[in-house]
Motif scaffolding. Structure first.
Motif, mmCIF file in Angstrom:
data_model
loop_
_atom_site.group_PDB
_atom_site.id
_atom_site.type_symbol
_atom_site.label_atom_id
_atom_site.label_comp_id
_atom_site.label_asym_id
_atom_site.label_seq_id
_atom_site.Cartn_x
_atom_site.Cartn_y
_atom_site.Cartn_z
ATOM 1 N N ARG A 86 0.817 -1.216 0.000
ATOM 2 C CA ARG A 86 0.000 0.000 0.000
ATOM 3 C C ARG A 86 0.851 1.267 0.000
ATOM 4 O O ARG A 86 0.352 2.340 -0.339
ATOM 5 N N ALA A 87 2.117 1.130 0.357
ATOM 6 C CA ALA A 87 3.019 2.283 0.392
ATOM 7 C C ALA A 87 3.884 2.384 -0.854
ATOM 8 O O ALA A 87 4.669 3.333 -0.979
ATOM 9 N N LEU A 88 3.711 1.452 -1.789
ATOM 10 C CA LEU A 88 4.544 1.432 -2.993
ATOM 11 C C LEU A 88 3.777 1.969 -4.191
ATOM 12 O O LEU A 88 2.565 1.752 -4.313
ATOM 13 N N PRO A 89 4.457 2.637 -5.120
ATOM 14 C CA PRO A 89 3.798 3.005 -6.381
ATOM 15 C C PRO A 89 3.551 1.759 -7.226
ATOM 16 O O PRO A 89 4.226 0.730 -7.074
ATOM 17 N N ALA A 90 2.607 1.868 -8.140
ATOM 18 C CA ALA A 90 2.213 0.717 -8.950
ATOM 19 C C ALA A 90 3.384 0.149 -9.751
ATOM 20 O O ALA A 90 3.501 -1.071 -9.921
ATOM 21 N N GLU A 91 4.260 1.006 -10.239
ATOM 22 C CA GLU A 91 5.391 0.534 -11.032
ATOM 23 C C GLU A 91 6.268 -0.417 -10.222
ATOM 24 O O GLU A 91 6.738 -1.443 -10.740
ATOM 25 N N GLU A 92 6.478 -0.111 -8.950
ATOM 26 C CA GLU A 92 7.296 -0.982 -8.108
ATOM 27 C C GLU A 92 6.556 -2.287 -7.793
ATOM 28 O O GLU A 92 7.177 -3.353 -7.696
ATOM 29 N N ILE A 93 5.260 -2.219 -7.620
ATOM 30 C CA ILE A 93 4.489 -3.445 -7.375
ATOM 31 C C ILE A 93 4.551 -4.363 -8.582
ATOM 32 O O ILE A 93 4.744 -5.580 -8.461
ATOM 33 N N ARG A 94 4.417 -3.793 -9.772
ATOM 34 C CA ARG A 94 4.465 -4.620 -10.984
ATOM 35 C C ARG A 94 5.834 -5.269 -11.188
ATOM 36 O O ARG A 94 5.946 -6.300 -11.846
ATOM 37 N N ALA A 95 6.873 -4.693 -10.611
ATOM 38 C CA ALA A 95 8.219 -5.262 -10.747
ATOM 39 C C ALA A 95 8.479 -6.393 -9.769
ATOM 40 O O ALA A 95 9.450 -7.148 -9.936
ATOM 41 N N LEU A 96 7.634 -6.549 -8.750
ATOM 42 C CA LEU A 96 7.821 -7.612 -7.769
ATOM 43 C C LEU A 96 7.510 -8.971 -8.382
ATOM 44 O O LEU A 96 6.689 -9.098 -9.288
ATOM 45 N N ARG A 97 8.158 -10.018 -7.847
ATOM 46 C CA ARG A 97 7.889 -11.390 -8.257
ATOM 47 C C ARG A 97 7.749 -12.260 -7.003
ATOM 48 O O ARG A 97 8.519 -12.112 -6.042
ATOM 49 N N TYR A 98 6.767 -13.149 -7.021
ATOM 50 C CA TYR A 98 6.596 -14.066 -5.903
ATOM 51 C C TYR A 98 7.826 -14.951 -5.774
ATOM 52 O O TYR A 98 8.312 -15.517 -6.749
ATOM 53 N N ARG A 99 8.316 -15.098 -4.565
ATOM 54 C CA ARG A 99 9.658 -15.627 -4.348
ATOM 55 C C ARG A 99 9.786 -17.118 -4.635
ATOM 56 O O ARG A 99 10.869 -17.583 -4.985
ATOM 57 N N TRP A 100 8.709 -17.903 -4.497
ATOM 58 C CA TRP A 100 8.865 -19.362 -4.606
ATOM 59 C C TRP A 100 8.474 -19.911 -5.978
ATOM 60 O O TRP A 100 8.468 -21.107 -6.190
ATOM 61 N N THR A 101 8.105 -19.055 -6.890
ATOM 62 C CA THR A 101 7.638 -19.537 -8.186
ATOM 63 C C THR A 101 8.798 -19.686 -9.161
ATOM 64 O O THR A 101 9.796 -18.994 -9.076
ATOM 65 N N GLY A 102 8.624 -20.594 -10.112
ATOM 66 C CA GLY A 102 9.631 -20.780 -11.143
ATOM 67 C C GLY A 102 9.270 -20.141 -12.457
ATOM 68 O O GLY A 102 9.943 -20.359 -13.465
ATOM 69 N N HIS A 103 8.194 -19.367 -12.473
ATOM 70 C CA HIS A 103 7.697 -18.845 -13.740
ATOM 71 C C HIS A 103 7.526 -17.331 -13.727
ATOM 72 O O HIS A 103 6.672 -16.798 -14.424
ATOM 73 N N ASP A 104 8.311 -16.650 -12.920
ATOM 74 C CA ASP A 104 8.355 -15.197 -12.994
ATOM 75 C C ASP A 104 6.968 -14.582 -12.820
ATOM 76 O O ASP A 104 6.507 -13.782 -13.634
ATOM 77 N N VAL A 105 6.271 -14.972 -11.749
ATOM 78 C CA VAL A 105 4.877 -14.573 -11.555
ATOM 79 C C VAL A 105 4.804 -13.215 -10.849
ATOM 80 O O VAL A 105 5.313 -13.060 -9.737
ATOM 81 N N PRO A 106 4.165 -12.224 -11.463
ATOM 82 C CA PRO A 106 4.025 -10.901 -10.843
ATOM 83 C C PRO A 106 2.760 -10.808 -9.997
ATOM 84 O O PRO A 106 1.912 -11.713 -9.988
#
Length: 301
Positions: A86-106
């Motif tokens: 909630r404290a991050l801009p949308a651009e930074e959220i879209r750059a995040l990736r779930y840590r345990w996935t093998g398929h680059d999931v945003p």
């Protein structure tokens, strides 16, 4: 028919499903198993593949006002970092990736889900009430009101936002007392279609069978929870997923059905769908596939 007659058109999808398939199987945060993160478009697709009738999703807004599927407070588990989306801009959220996935999931944008699952998929929209001043006009642009069942606590600040908004989204509030039910019952400017009853134990006033009978007499559906929270607090007198999976499902899901549940929220749609079929003869829902391009593997060197 559940809900007021004046809202029968906008309630047509949920009423059709309830008439044909009750109790509906609502999947908590979608199905997040394997390397599929919960509260993503893949989790929605996975829940549908297991026969879900409805998918519950959580909403957060970025610091600059874009909407995403996520349960705030789960950032450490999801990204292995101390963040607050909630404290991050949308651009930074879209750059995040779930840590345990093998398929680059945003992180999934709400717009992605509204586009991809437009048509006949029901969503129970949770943890969104803080954003309704901006979120409700955003949802209006997609013309998917019959697919969205909103929820919130029974609090006048949230109820008044629903009253004032011109599009009357179906609404199932979270109620913890008979007084909560009375606070929303019969309000002409709120499209109330049911209530989510929260009862810790059998001595709770909302656990009495006559409460559900009264809801039905008033044309309101009953949503009961089978999910097990990590804090261990029962959501409906211990008739839950754990009881159903590791004991006798008749003492879990079966009790909720006997109690009159029209919607059961679960983390285990496959077994619940099979159990419902055994008891009620209702086969798992078959949804048309929503294909996406298969991602390539993410190599870690």
């Amino acid at each position: 028919m559940f809900g007021q007659a004046r809202y029968q058109d906008i309630n047509s999808l949920v009423n059709t499903e309830l008439a044909q398939r009750a109790p509906l199987v609502a999947v908590h945060r979608g199905t997040g198993l394997g390397d599929v993160p919960e509260n993503t478009d893949r989790a929605v697709q996975a829940a549908l593949a297991q026969g879900a009738d409805m998918v519950e999703i959580d909403i957060v807004a970025s610091a600059d006002g874009e909407f995403f599927l996520f349960h705030d407070g789960c950032e450490r588990q999801a990204f292995d970092r101390d963040l607050d989306l909630r404290a991050l801009p949308a651009e930074e959220i879209r750059a995040l990736r779930y840590r345990w996935t093998g398929h680059d999931v945003p992180v999934t944008g709400l717009d992605t889900v509204l586009h991809r699952f437009r048509g006949d998929v029901l969503f129970n929209v949770d943890r969104s009430w803080w954003y309704w001043d901006d979120l409700l006009p955003f949802l209006d642009r997609y013309d998917v009101a019959p697919q969205l069942v909103l929820k919130s606590p029974v609090d006048e600040i949230w109820l008044d936002k629903l009253r004032r908004h011109p599009v009357k989204y179906p609404f199932i509030p979270m109620v913890r007392s008979l007084a909560d039910i009375e606070a929303v019952r019969g309000d002409p400017d709120i499209n109330l279609i049911g209530a989510e009853l929260l009862a810790v134990g059998h001595d709770d006033e909302l656990s009495a069978p006559e409460v559900v009978a009264r809801l039905h007499e008033d044309g309101l559906a009953c949503l009961l929870n089978a999910i097990n929270l990590t804090n261990g607090i029962p959501l409906f007198a211990g008739h839950d997923d754990n009881t159903s999976l590791f004991g006798d499902p008749a003492d879990g899901w079966g009790r909720l059905m006997e109690h009159g549940a029209d919607i059961i929220q679960t983390d285990w749609p496959g077994p619940l769908c099979r159990y419902r079929q055994e008891l009620r003869g209702i086969p798992p829902r078959r949804h048309r596939p929503r294909y996406e391009p298969a991602p390539g593997p993410r190599w870690v060197g």
